[in-house]
Design a protein around this motif. Structure first.
Motif, mmCIF file in Angstrom:
data_model
loop_
_atom_site.group_PDB
_atom_site.id
_atom_site.type_symbol
_atom_site.label_atom_id
_atom_site.label_comp_id
_atom_site.label_asym_id
_atom_site.label_seq_id
_atom_site.Cartn_x
_atom_site.Cartn_y
_atom_site.Cartn_z
ATOM 1 N N ALA A 1 3.223 -7.995 -7.208
ATOM 2 C CA ALA A 1 1.800 -7.734 -7.409
ATOM 3 C C ALA A 1 1.054 -7.714 -6.074
ATOM 4 O O ALA A 1 0.158 -6.882 -5.869
ATOM 5 N N VAL A 2 1.420 -8.597 -5.177
ATOM 6 C CA VAL A 2 0.778 -8.613 -3.862
ATOM 7 C C VAL A 2 1.164 -7.360 -3.074
ATOM 8 O O VAL A 2 0.352 -6.799 -2.345
ATOM 9 N N ARG A 3 2.396 -6.929 -3.258
ATOM 10 C CA ARG A 3 2.892 -5.771 -2.513
ATOM 11 C C ARG A 3 2.267 -4.459 -2.966
ATOM 12 O O ARG A 3 2.200 -3.503 -2.190
ATOM 13 N N ILE A 4 1.807 -4.391 -4.214
ATOM 14 C CA ILE A 4 1.254 -3.132 -4.734
ATOM 15 C C ILE A 4 0.068 -2.669 -3.886
ATOM 16 O O ILE A 4 -0.008 -1.510 -3.496
ATOM 17 N N GLY A 5 -0.848 -3.575 -3.593
ATOM 18 C CA GLY A 5 -2.029 -3.190 -2.819
ATOM 19 C C GLY A 5 -1.673 -2.728 -1.419
ATOM 20 O O GLY A 5 -2.189 -1.715 -0.933
ATOM 21 N N ALA A 6 -0.782 -3.455 -0.765
ATOM 22 C CA ALA A 6 -0.393 -3.078 0.592
ATOM 23 C C ALA A 6 0.343 -1.738 0.606
ATOM 24 O O ALA A 6 0.117 -0.909 1.495
ATOM 25 N N GLU A 7 1.197 -1.518 -0.362
ATOM 26 C CA GLU A 7 1.944 -0.259 -0.445
ATOM 27 C C GLU A 7 0.993 0.917 -0.664
ATOM 28 O O GLU A 7 1.133 1.959 -0.037
ATOM 29 N N ALA A 8 0.042 0.755 -1.560
ATOM 30 C CA ALA A 8 -0.880 1.851 -1.876
ATOM 31 C C ALA A 8 -1.771 2.184 -0.678
ATOM 32 O O ALA A 8 -2.045 3.353 -0.413
ATOM 33 N N ARG A 9 -2.224 1.150 0.036
ATOM 34 C CA ARG A 9 -3.067 1.411 1.207
ATOM 35 C C ARG A 9 -2.281 2.089 2.325
ATOM 36 O O ARG A 9 -2.782 2.977 2.995
ATOM 37 N N GLU A 10 -1.066 1.667 2.528
ATOM 38 C CA GLU A 10 -0.302 2.168 3.672
ATOM 39 C C GLU A 10 0.352 3.524 3.421
ATOM 40 O O GLU A 10 0.343 4.390 4.288
ATOM 41 N N PHE A 11 0.929 3.712 2.229
ATOM 42 C CA PHE A 11 1.727 4.914 1.980
ATOM 43 C C PHE A 11 1.149 5.850 0.925
ATOM 44 O O PHE A 11 1.721 6.897 0.665
ATOM 45 N N GLY A 12 0.082 5.474 0.267
ATOM 46 C CA GLY A 12 -0.511 6.331 -0.750
ATOM 47 C C GLY A 12 -0.156 5.863 -2.153
ATOM 48 O O GLY A 12 0.689 4.998 -2.343
ATOM 49 N N PRO A 13 -0.799 6.451 -3.151
ATOM 50 C CA PRO A 13 -0.612 5.970 -4.518
ATOM 51 C C PRO A 13 0.785 6.218 -5.092
ATOM 52 O O PRO A 13 1.215 5.498 -5.982
ATOM 53 N N TRP A 14 1.504 7.217 -4.588
ATOM 54 C CA TRP A 14 2.844 7.488 -5.128
ATOM 55 C C TRP A 14 3.852 6.427 -4.738
ATOM 56 O O TRP A 14 4.904 6.297 -5.360
ATOM 57 N N SER A 15 3.553 5.658 -3.723
ATOM 58 C CA SER A 15 4.480 4.611 -3.296
ATOM 59 C C SER A 15 4.467 3.416 -4.239
ATOM 60 O O SER A 15 5.289 2.519 -4.107
ATOM 61 N N VAL A 16 3.541 3.400 -5.185
ATOM 62 C CA VAL A 16 3.451 2.297 -6.140
ATOM 63 C C VAL A 16 4.521 2.434 -7.232
ATOM 64 O O VAL A 16 4.896 1.447 -7.857
ATOM 65 N N ILE A 17 5.055 3.625 -7.435
ATOM 66 C CA ILE A 17 6.022 3.866 -8.511
ATOM 67 C C ILE A 17 7.258 2.966 -8.393
ATOM 68 O O ILE A 17 7.666 2.360 -9.391
ATOM 69 N N PRO A 18 7.883 2.811 -7.210
ATOM 70 C CA PRO A 18 9.029 1.891 -7.138
ATOM 71 C C PRO A 18 8.659 0.443 -7.462
ATOM 72 O O PRO A 18 9.471 -0.288 -8.044
#
Length: 150
Positions: free
Chosen positions: A32-49
């Motif tokens: 859950a913590v990683r979702i926000g960082a992933e979305a900010r850094e790589f875009g919304p498609w990076s949330v799928i994994p």
């Protein structure tokens, strides 16, 4: 065979289930913590994994609950998960990953101790199927198999 009071779950199995659920809760918080960082850094498609990771965590949490009910298959698959987690705990970065791997290995080992084995029913013996007569051909009109004894 007893016909009255149900068997009580061994403390080792309960401890294993609690350990599994704690490990899954820690991993869910980390995801859950990683979702926000992933979305900010790589875009919304990076949330799928990460969302797929949540699905896998849910699957294994379901396995832990099945373990509490005495499922031998859940015991096996959680042991496989514990072994893989222990192997993964030796890779850097050390810290929370190593602690999760050791806790998973411990939780995977507890249901296999002799005091907990009685909670899991033995597998039913496989009955051999009766031997069928050999197929020697096919009836051209109906398409039915022609067996050697016919």
């Amino acid at each position: 065979m007893t016909t009255g009071a149900p068997r009580s779950r061994p403390a080792l199995v309960t401890a294993a289930v609690v350990l599994w659920l704690v490990v899954f809760a820690v991993q869910a918080v980390a995801h859950a913590v990683r979702i926000g960082a992933e979305a900010r850094e790589f875009g919304p498609w990076s949330v799928i994994p990460v969302v797929l990771g949540f699905a896998v965590l849910g699957f294994f949490a379901f396995g832990a609950l099945r373990l509490a009910r005495g499922s031998g298959r859940a015991r096996f698959w959680l042991a496989v998960l514990g072994a893989l987690s222990l192997i993964g705990s030796f890779a850097p970065p050390y810290g929370l990953t190593t602690a999760e791997g050791v806790a998973s290995a411990l939780a995977a080992t507890l249901p296999y101790l002799p005091a907990a084995r009685g909670w899991f029913p033995p597998r039913a013996a496989r009955a051999p199927k009766p031997q069928q007569p050999r197929v020697v051909g096919w009836d051209p009109e109906t398409g039915e198999p022609v067996r050697a004894s016919e």
